[in-house]
Write a protein that holds these residues in place. Sequence first.
Motif, mmCIF file in Angstrom:
data_model
loop_
_atom_site.group_PDB
_atom_site.id
_atom_site.type_symbol
_atom_site.label_atom_id
_atom_site.label_comp_id
_atom_site.label_asym_id
_atom_site.label_seq_id
_atom_site.Cartn_x
_atom_site.Cartn_y
_atom_site.Cartn_z
ATOM 1 N N ARG A 984 0.818 -1.223 0.000
ATOM 2 C CA ARG A 984 0.000 0.000 0.000
ATOM 3 C C ARG A 984 0.846 1.266 0.000
ATOM 4 O O ARG A 984 0.377 2.322 -0.372
ATOM 5 C CB ARG A 984 -0.905 0.026 1.259
ATOM 6 C CG ARG A 984 -2.003 -1.025 1.262
ATOM 7 C CD ARG A 984 -2.910 -0.856 2.440
ATOM 8 N NE ARG A 984 -3.445 0.467 2.535
ATOM 9 C CZ ARG A 984 -4.281 0.849 3.505
ATOM 10 N NH1 ARG A 984 -4.631 -0.009 4.453
ATOM 11 N NH2 ARG A 984 -4.749 2.079 3.546
ATOM 12 N N ASP A 1050 0.166 6.408 1.019
ATOM 13 C CA ASP A 1050 -0.734 5.247 1.134
ATOM 14 C C ASP A 1050 -1.661 5.328 -0.064
ATOM 15 O O ASP A 1050 -2.548 6.177 -0.131
ATOM 16 C CB ASP A 1050 -1.510 5.322 2.438
ATOM 17 C CG ASP A 1050 -2.324 4.050 2.691
ATOM 18 O OD1 ASP A 1050 -2.651 3.343 1.693
ATOM 19 O OD2 ASP A 1050 -2.612 3.780 3.843
ATOM 20 N N GLU A 1052 -3.892 3.640 -1.183
ATOM 21 C CA GLU A 1052 -5.311 3.307 -1.056
ATOM 22 C C GLU A 1052 -6.066 4.406 -0.325
ATOM 23 O O GLU A 1052 -7.150 4.812 -0.748
ATOM 24 C CB GLU A 1052 -5.464 1.980 -0.321
ATOM 25 C CG GLU A 1052 -4.925 0.797 -1.120
ATOM 26 C CD GLU A 1052 -5.173 -0.525 -0.418
ATOM 27 O OE1 GLU A 1052 -5.704 -0.492 0.719
ATOM 28 O OE2 GLU A 1052 -4.822 -1.557 -1.007
ATOM 29 N N SER A 1053 -5.461 4.915 0.758
ATOM 30 C CA SER A 1053 -6.190 5.941 1.510
ATOM 31 C C SER A 1053 -5.907 7.351 0.986
ATOM 32 O O SER A 1053 -6.642 8.285 1.265
ATOM 33 C CB SER A 1053 -5.796 5.887 2.981
ATOM 34 O OG SER A 1053 -4.411 6.194 3.120
ATOM 35 N N HIS A 1176 -10.671 8.575 -8.314
ATOM 36 C CA HIS A 1176 -10.470 7.826 -7.084
ATOM 37 C C HIS A 1176 -10.685 8.691 -5.863
ATOM 38 O O HIS A 1176 -10.177 9.790 -5.807
ATOM 39 C CB HIS A 1176 -9.052 7.252 -7.067
ATOM 40 C CG HIS A 1176 -8.896 6.145 -8.082
ATOM 41 N ND1 HIS A 1176 -8.718 6.354 -9.436
ATOM 42 C CD2 HIS A 1176 -8.942 4.802 -7.931
ATOM 43 C CE1 HIS A 1176 -8.611 5.212 -10.069
ATOM 44 N NE2 HIS A 1176 -8.758 4.214 -9.181
#
Lengths: 1176, 114
Positions: A984, A1050, A1052-1053, A1176
Amino acid sequence: MKTSQPPVSSPNRLGNIIGSLPAGVLFKLCVGLLGWLGFASLWVLPRATLPLQDVAVFVLLSTGTKCLGTQVSPHVTHSLVGVIDLAALYIFGPLGGAIVALAGGSAGRLLRLRQPTASWHRTALDVLFTGGLNVLMLLVAAWCYGALGGSIPLRNIGWHLFPAIVAASLAWFSIDHLCWATTHLLDGGKAGWRRFWSDVLPYSLYVELLPLPFAVLLGAAYLYLSPPVLVLMLLAILGVGLIMRELMVSLVEERRHVRELSTLNALGRSLLEAGPNLHAICGLVYEHCRQIVEAPTFVLQVQSGQENEVSAPVAIIDGVPLTETPPEGWRDLYEWMRPAPRELLLSDKVEMPPFAPLGNKRAISSALYMPLCVQERLIGLISLQSPQPHAFGEDDRKALALVASQAAMALHTAGLYRREQERSSQLIAIAEVGRKVAAILDLATLFRETVALVRETFGYYHVSIFTVDTAQQRVAFQASSNPTIQARGTVVPWGLGLIGRAASSGDCLLVNDVLHDAHFVADTALKETRSELVVPLKVEQRIVGVLDLQSDREEAFGEQDLFVMQALADQIAIAVEDSRLYRAQQEQAWVATALFQAAEAVSQLGASEEILATIVRLVPLLTGINRCLVFLCCDDEGFITVDGSGWSNEQLGALKSQPIKPHTIPLLVRVRAEGMILHAPRSALMDFMPPPLSMDIANEELTAIPLRAKGEVIGVLAVLVPADDGGGVGHRDTILTGIANQAAMALDNARMYAAQREEAWVSTALLQVATVISEEPSLDEALTTVVRLAPLLVGMDWSAILLWDEERDTFFGARQYGMAPHARSLMAGQYYRPEDVPLLMALMASTQPLTIQGDEMDHYLPPEISRALDTCSLTVVPLRARDKLLGALVGGLTEEGKVISGRRMNILSGMAYQIALSIETNQLYQQTLAQERLQREIELARDIQKSFLPECCPEMPGWQLAMAYRAARGVGGDYYDFIRLDARRLGLVIADVSDKGVAAALYMALSRTVMRAAAISTAGAAQTLNQMNRLLLEDARSGMFVSVFYAILDVESGTLTCARAGHNPPLLVRSDGHTDSVMPPGAVLGILNDPGLVEERIQMEPGDVLVMYTDGVIEAINEAEEEFGEERLQSIVSGTPESSAEVCVRHIDAAVRAFTGERPLFDDFTLLVIKRDSGH
Amino acid sequence: MSMGQQPCEPSAVFPLVGRVDALTSPAISARLDALQKVHRGTICVDMAQTTYISTSGLRALLLAHQRQQTTGGRLLLCSVPAKIARVLHMCGLDRILQSPEGSGSDEDISAPGQ
């Protein structure tokens, strides 16, 4: 006819015979006595009774008629008394007639002699003569009358009495005129005789002879007519007498006028014919005056050209012509008359003017002075004097006044003509003198001829001429008409004396009485000088000379002389100037010819010795001097004698090529300092010379001429001139100066030629050295060859090369050639510290060659080196390139007194320069080799460094990553990195190592390795950087550091955890365009134990962009030295929020490139952009 | 070591003029080094006319600072322009390279090799 005055007496032969009584007086006395005796005899003879009353009436009538007589000439009177006397004869007979004639004549005479000053004896003589003559005339007439049948008293009047009456009348008339003519003859000579008949006879025939027959009528009337008729007749006779008198007076006046006019006319014609001849005019005037009135003393004075000069062309004193100058009294008379000219008629000596007696032997009783005036100015004087009173009458005065006016005009005209003639002749003389002097071109001849011509032409006592130099205030004597002065000359001080004053002031000076002039300076050879005229000679107001004229007479010069001499002076001045110009042109031509010869002679010569020899040979030929010397300047302010002429070989040998120490000969020093020609007594130079050179120098002066080339005195030409040779100084100096200049130029050219030859030789030698150096493959071989060449080209006994070891600060012996075997050890790899060898220490401070010799060897060299070298002269030339000391070229001479010449020193310096260049070239070559090696190493390092940098960005879904990297040099200090921490998290690194180049690259490699190790071993961004700092500090020795921005993404976050270690704060551009700097605190790594890092967490939303960069981006500069700047970067990224990361990178890169233009990157350019996709 | 607000009494002033970057910093460093050999007290680097400083320049100043510290002296930055001060602050070196005005904190530099 009766005379009123006795004629003027004059000397005659008869008077000389009979003694002191004049003939005229004696004649009158005789005639008078004879008449009176005849009258007395009548009383003795038988006679009839006379009617006394009637006789008395006739006496009165005769006396009255006599008084009514008319004076027809100055001395003759006509009347009708003859009619009365003859009538008395016809009536009363001879006795009665004689009584009437005697009484009437005597009484009438007494009554006509009215002058109170007449002497008694003169009156008595006149009465005696007049009465006696009347008696004689009557008795002769009575005898003729009776002899021809005439009756007394008258009876039977008829034609038969006609012959008796005519005879009585003719007898009476003839006796009368014959006696008076005789008196005129005796007193005035033939002229008196002729003048009597011419003046008297025409009138006598009409006035006296023709009326005589009427005496018969008067007698008849007395005898036969009544008394009243007689009275009437007598009154008629008196009336006729009065009328006749008036007619006669008018006639006489008219006649006198005619005579005067004819006299004037004749005088005028005569004067015209006489022309300007003064003496002819005066003679004519005298003749005409004498025709008017006779005077025993006649003086005609005229004034000549000068104001006060009076001459007497005609001077007859007491009838004797004077040949010498009249007595002074005549001049006094003229001066007395001058102030107020006036006619003066003096009848007696009591009226004489108050001037001195005029020198007459006899006393003066009457005089007539007639001034000759023109416009009331007295120009002459006619003086008539007589010992007799009343010798001149009013008629004489009037007649002479007319003559005087004619004479004055003629004399004035003659004077004008004479003056004009004089002026004309003077002008002709001036022109003649001017023409003659103008034809003379030689100045000395001109002056000599001028004074001779002026003296000959104008007849002055002394003539001299001087030239004037106003600049030097000098008057120079040139010529004199006096042989003594011409031989010895004369000195005229400036401004003193008449000549000196005229020369200084330029004014004419005229002194007519030099003995009383304070400025006159007498010359012993001119003792007779009384007047002086000094006329300056001027050309266009420039005074070129003075003409001095002297006379032995006082008042000799007048305005006319001044005018003439000024005109003459102008002619002479022009001639002098022309002659001067001619001489100057001649001198100029001669100077030009001489200089041309000198130039031609020296221009064909090449060597200095030949030029000097030619110069000393030409100087005597072209200037006429006997001796000359040439000195050349030396470098040490001294001189050297190089050549000369006029001396013997022994004399020259003693001096030639011998150095003259500086300042020993003041004249040469002065010429060298001032650069001008100087004249001096010979002691100024020759006393300093060796005795053989100066012993035979007599009376000579020295002239020193500088030899100047390009404004510099390179020598001195000294010539000896005879002291008394004053001529030609000017052009001689010009020729000498010209020769000196030609010689100096030729010497300079010769020197330049020699210098060029030397330079060419030096260049050839140096070219040889350069060729050797360039052809040798290595420096060692080149040095070996050059050290061998140095003795050959420079003439040294040995040579050596020392090289400077920069690291050791010492010289070391590199090469030697020609050194003695025991000295070679000094050079073979030996090191010498400068502080141990004073010569080397001095060399380090010098850029010029140093030469030591003699005792200096021990001072500059250690004793052991000095002994080992065994050299008399040592020359050290520094080897320098761009002021950097590279070594020394050393040369030695073992022969004592031998030195390296300037030319050879130049070669030595050139060789040293070549060696220095060779050494420097070798060093540069070595440096280039090192740089090439370094460059290759850098290329290798770049390849290694590039291998450290990711070639591409990692692919992460939902994220865009783009980067740009350019290094400023071969190896940069920036780097970036992507560290995959786990599935990640992705570590993003951008860093900038301090400094640039290989060191920075190595530090960058170290930092990257440390960074990767720290990132893997730690969790947080700040923790990672702190770990990295610690690791870097462990190996920190070079003071290098690195700035880092480390972010853990990160994916994803979208959380971004970051720390900044002194790096440029990245820009966070939100999707809405808002921009922030990410700037958590923190210092660079590798310096501080605690960089103070603070970790910051950022949440990146879709569309957000993070721009990371190094200082090479914002500090890029353009041509104007402006920085790209953070603001410009910020505006670019905020203006393209929709763009992708790749596009954003290209925009920024393009913007920076556009900003910097052609300027190369100054710093590494590193750009890293991450963008979260909008989806996203 | 704290210099605090001690007055600046430099024994020498070193003017730093123009750009201080990779090109100029070697020469500047050499001159500073020469000066430091003579003056072992306080040296004030006059930055009044400094227009730019790069990391090379910062390194040169840091090295000079270290050398001066080694000999017991100090290296102070004087008349620092705002732009340069911002760079120092950004790099965190204002804690080391002090100015007499006391804009930065005093902090020991890690000795080389430590």
